[in-house]
Design a protein around this motif. Structure first.
Motif, short mmCIF file in Angstrom:
data_model
loop_
_atom_site.label_atom_id
_atom_site.label_comp_id
_atom_site.label_asym_id
_atom_site.label_seq_id
_atom_site.Cartn_x
_atom_site.Cartn_y
_atom_site.Cartn_z
N ARG A 327 3.21 7.02 -7.48
CA ARG A 327 3.48 8.44 -7.72
C ARG A 327 4.53 8.93 -6.73
O ARG A 327 4.84 8.26 -5.75
N ARG A 328 5.03 10.12 -7.00
CA ARG A 328 6.14 10.64 -6.20
C ARG A 328 5.78 10.79 -4.73
O ARG A 328 6.66 10.71 -3.87
N ASP A 329 4.51 11.01 -4.43
CA ASP A 329 4.12 11.20 -3.03
C ASP A 329 3.79 9.89 -2.32
O ASP A 329 3.17 9.87 -1.26
N VAL A 330 4.23 8.78 -2.89
CA VAL A 330 3.95 7.47 -2.31
C VAL A 330 4.59 7.30 -0.93
O VAL A 330 4.13 6.49 -0.12
N ASP A 331 5.62 8.09 -0.63
CA ASP A 331 6.28 7.99 0.68
C ASP A 331 5.30 8.17 1.84
O ASP A 331 5.58 7.72 2.96
N ALA A 332 4.17 8.81 1.58
CA ALA A 332 3.21 9.07 2.65
C ALA A 332 2.69 7.78 3.29
O ALA A 332 2.29 7.78 4.46
N VAL A 333 2.71 6.67 2.57
CA VAL A 333 2.14 5.44 3.11
C VAL A 333 3.08 4.75 4.09
O VAL A 333 2.64 3.90 4.88
N PHE A 334 4.35 5.10 4.08
CA PHE A 334 5.31 4.39 4.93
C PHE A 334 5.08 4.66 6.41
O PHE A 334 5.41 3.84 7.27
N ALA A 335 4.53 5.81 6.72
CA ALA A 335 4.25 6.14 8.13
C ALA A 335 2.97 5.48 8.62
O ALA A 335 2.63 5.59 9.80
N LEU A 336 2.27 4.79 7.74
CA LEU A 336 0.96 4.23 8.08
C LEU A 336 0.94 2.71 8.06
O LEU A 336 -0.11 2.08 7.95
N GLY A 337 2.12 2.10 8.14
CA GLY A 337 2.18 0.65 8.30
C GLY A 337 2.59 -0.14 7.09
O GLY A 337 2.77 -1.36 7.17
N ILE A 338 2.72 0.49 5.94
CA ILE A 338 3.19 -0.22 4.74
C ILE A 338 4.72 -0.14 4.72
O ILE A 338 5.30 0.94 4.75
N ASP A 339 5.35 -1.30 4.67
CA ASP A 339 6.81 -1.35 4.79
C ASP A 339 7.53 -1.20 3.46
O ASP A 339 8.67 -0.71 3.41
N ALA A 340 6.91 -1.64 2.37
CA ALA A 340 7.54 -1.55 1.05
C ALA A 340 6.46 -1.49 -0.01
O ALA A 340 5.37 -2.03 0.17
N VAL A 341 6.77 -0.81 -1.11
CA VAL A 341 5.83 -0.73 -2.23
C VAL A 341 6.55 -1.09 -3.52
O VAL A 341 7.77 -0.93 -3.64
N SER A 342 5.79 -1.57 -4.48
CA SER A 342 6.36 -1.91 -5.78
C SER A 342 5.31 -1.71 -6.85
O SER A 342 4.12 -1.97 -6.63
N SER A 343 5.74 -1.25 -8.02
CA SER A 343 4.86 -1.11 -9.17
C SER A 343 4.98 -2.33 -10.06
O SER A 343 6.06 -2.90 -10.22
N VAL A 344 3.88 -2.73 -10.68
CA VAL A 344 3.90 -3.89 -11.57
C VAL A 344 4.46 -3.56 -12.95
O VAL A 344 4.77 -4.46 -13.72
N LEU A 345 4.59 -2.27 -13.25
CA LEU A 345 5.06 -1.89 -14.59
C LEU A 345 6.53 -2.25 -14.76
O LEU A 345 7.37 -1.90 -13.94
N CYS A 346 6.83 -2.93 -15.85
CA CYS A 346 8.20 -3.38 -16.08
C CYS A 346 8.82 -2.75 -17.31
O CYS A 346 9.99 -3.00 -17.63
N ARG A 347 8.07 -1.90 -18.00
CA ARG A 347 8.60 -1.22 -19.19
C ARG A 347 7.73 0.00 -19.49
O ARG A 347 6.57 0.05 -19.07
N PRO A 348 8.25 0.97 -20.21
CA PRO A 348 7.42 2.09 -20.64
C PRO A 348 6.30 1.57 -21.55
O PRO A 348 6.56 0.74 -22.44
N CYS A 349 5.08 2.01 -21.32
CA CYS A 349 3.97 1.52 -22.13
C CYS A 349 2.81 2.49 -22.05
O CYS A 349 2.77 3.38 -21.19
N THR A 350 1.83 2.29 -22.91
CA THR A 350 0.62 3.10 -22.88
C THR A 350 -0.32 2.56 -21.81
O THR A 350 -0.15 1.44 -21.31
#
Length: 385
Positions: A327-350
């Motif tokens: 989600r858009r507020d994912v930036d909050a985790v970067f100050a807590l030790g997570i260096d990078a994030v990625s979503s598994v979604l590779c295409r628009p889907c239900t």
């Protein structure tokens, strides 16, 4: 290269172990000779028993107990490989998912089954407990749980009150003479990630009651009854739980665990990462990978990926988090030790498609992350193999 993979489950899609296996499969396509350590973890909610059983070589034990509507349900707890530690999810015996929406009424639900799980674990030899109290259907202040363990919660006539939020209104006296004596020798960690007090505008009834089916009138009555429980507990046991942070968790179960069982309320992810020995795993790792179904601002509140990152950063290890979605507020985790994030979604889907394709999407995402790392290390293409 040693890679520690320590994700939570992707709820309604994959268990923590399945997520870890899919991440390993993706990474092995690029780094086939790396050392991989899979450590499924959780934050005290759904999946905690599975994670702890897997990590300790333990087993899951099934028990028929009284469900939240006082009807028999098949619940379970986890027992560690050495048989000394039990892991209990309150939701397995007293969870909201066990109550059909049309029957949700926290005046009538009971935590009795959770007490039965604790007693069954005591019978199995456990003396250390991890109790996850998320997802409850109850607002009984732990009354049902206490009665199942031998406490007498008595009304003015000397009889036992109903083990419900409504029954608390009749409470006159607490008699602990028959309380299970084995609990005196136990240590109990309660996975609690909220700091709500027992009563008031931030209390159990006002904040969590409506989620369990409480109307405004019910909330007022339940709040008064929990206040009454706190007053009687203070008088009869000399323990004040009313304003204790976390006392309002799980309809007052947090307060009851502290006041009656000397339970320690701690962040769930902290309890689980400690219990599975994550610190020792990451000490000599080169990379730590974690994740959960959705990574966002709520993750920063102490959910599994942040708990894993805290451990990793003690040893200055890089951390990548893989989520089912971001989600858009994912930036909050970067100050807590997570260096990078990625979503598994590779295409628009239900949502249905995302759930059905979850395992393959995790594998593909992990493979792509590994490929990027290989390029950065100057190990692209055949060199990575």
């Amino acid at each position: 290269m040693k890679i520690v993979i320590a994700p939570d489950s992707y709820k309604e899609c994959l268990s923590a172990l399945q997520v870890a296996a899919a991440i390993e499969a993706g990474f092995r396509e690029v780094f086939p000779h790396a050392e991989y350590a899979k450590v499924p973890v959780a934050d005290g909610g759904e999946g905690t028993v599975e994670a702890m059983v897997e990590a300790t070589g333990g087993r899951r034990v099934s028990v028929v107990v009284r469900g939240p509507l006082n009807e028999p349900v098949e619940a379970f707890f986890g027992l560690s490989g050495d048989g000394t530690q039990a892991v209990i999810e309150m939701a397995a015996a007293s969870g909201l998912a066990l109550v059909p929406p049309e029957k949700r009424n926290p005046l009538r639900t009971t935590s009795y089954g959770t007490g039965q799980l604790i007693r069954a674990a005591l019978d199995a030899g456990a003396r250390r407990f991890v109790l996850g109290i998320g997802g409850s259907a109850t607002n009984d202040g732990g009354a049902g749980m206490l009665q199942a363990l031998g406490a007498r919660l008595l009304n003015a006539r000397g009889g036992d009150i109903a083990p419900t939020g409504e029954g608390l209104g009749e409470l006159e006296r607490i008699d602990m003479a028959a309380f299970d004596a084995r609990l005196q020798d136990c240590t109990i960690d309660v996975a609690c990630d909220v700091d709500n007090p027992l009563c008031g505008p931030r209390g159990a009834s006002a904040v969590f009651g409506p989620q369990k089916g409480a109307t405004e009138a019910m909330v007022r009555l339940l709040d008064a009854h929990l206040g009454h429980l706190a007053a009687v507990t203070r008088r009869d046991l000399g323990v004040d739980m009313a304003d204790m942070p976390g006392a309002g968790a799980a309809g007052g179960m947090g307060g009851a665990m502290h006041a009656f069982l000397r339970g320690r309320l701690r962040p769930g992810s902290e309890i689980v990462t400690e219990a599975v020995g994550l610190d020792a795993m990451v000490r000599d790792a080169d990379l730590v990978i974690t994740g959960e179904g959705r990574i966002d601002g709520q993750t920063a509140g102490g959910k599994t990926p942040v708990g894993v990152a805290r451990v990793a950063k003690r040893h200055n290890k890089p951390v990548i988090a893989i989520g089912g979605s971001l989600r858009r507020d994912v930036d909050a985790v970067f100050a807590l030790g997570i260096d990078a994030v990625s979503s598994v979604l590779c295409r628009p889907c239900t949502v249905a498609e995302a759930l059905a394709e979850g395992e393959e999407n995790v594998r593909m995402c992990a493979r792509n992350i590994a490929a990027v790392l290989a390029v950065g290390l100057g190990m692209g293409g055949a060199a990575a193999r």
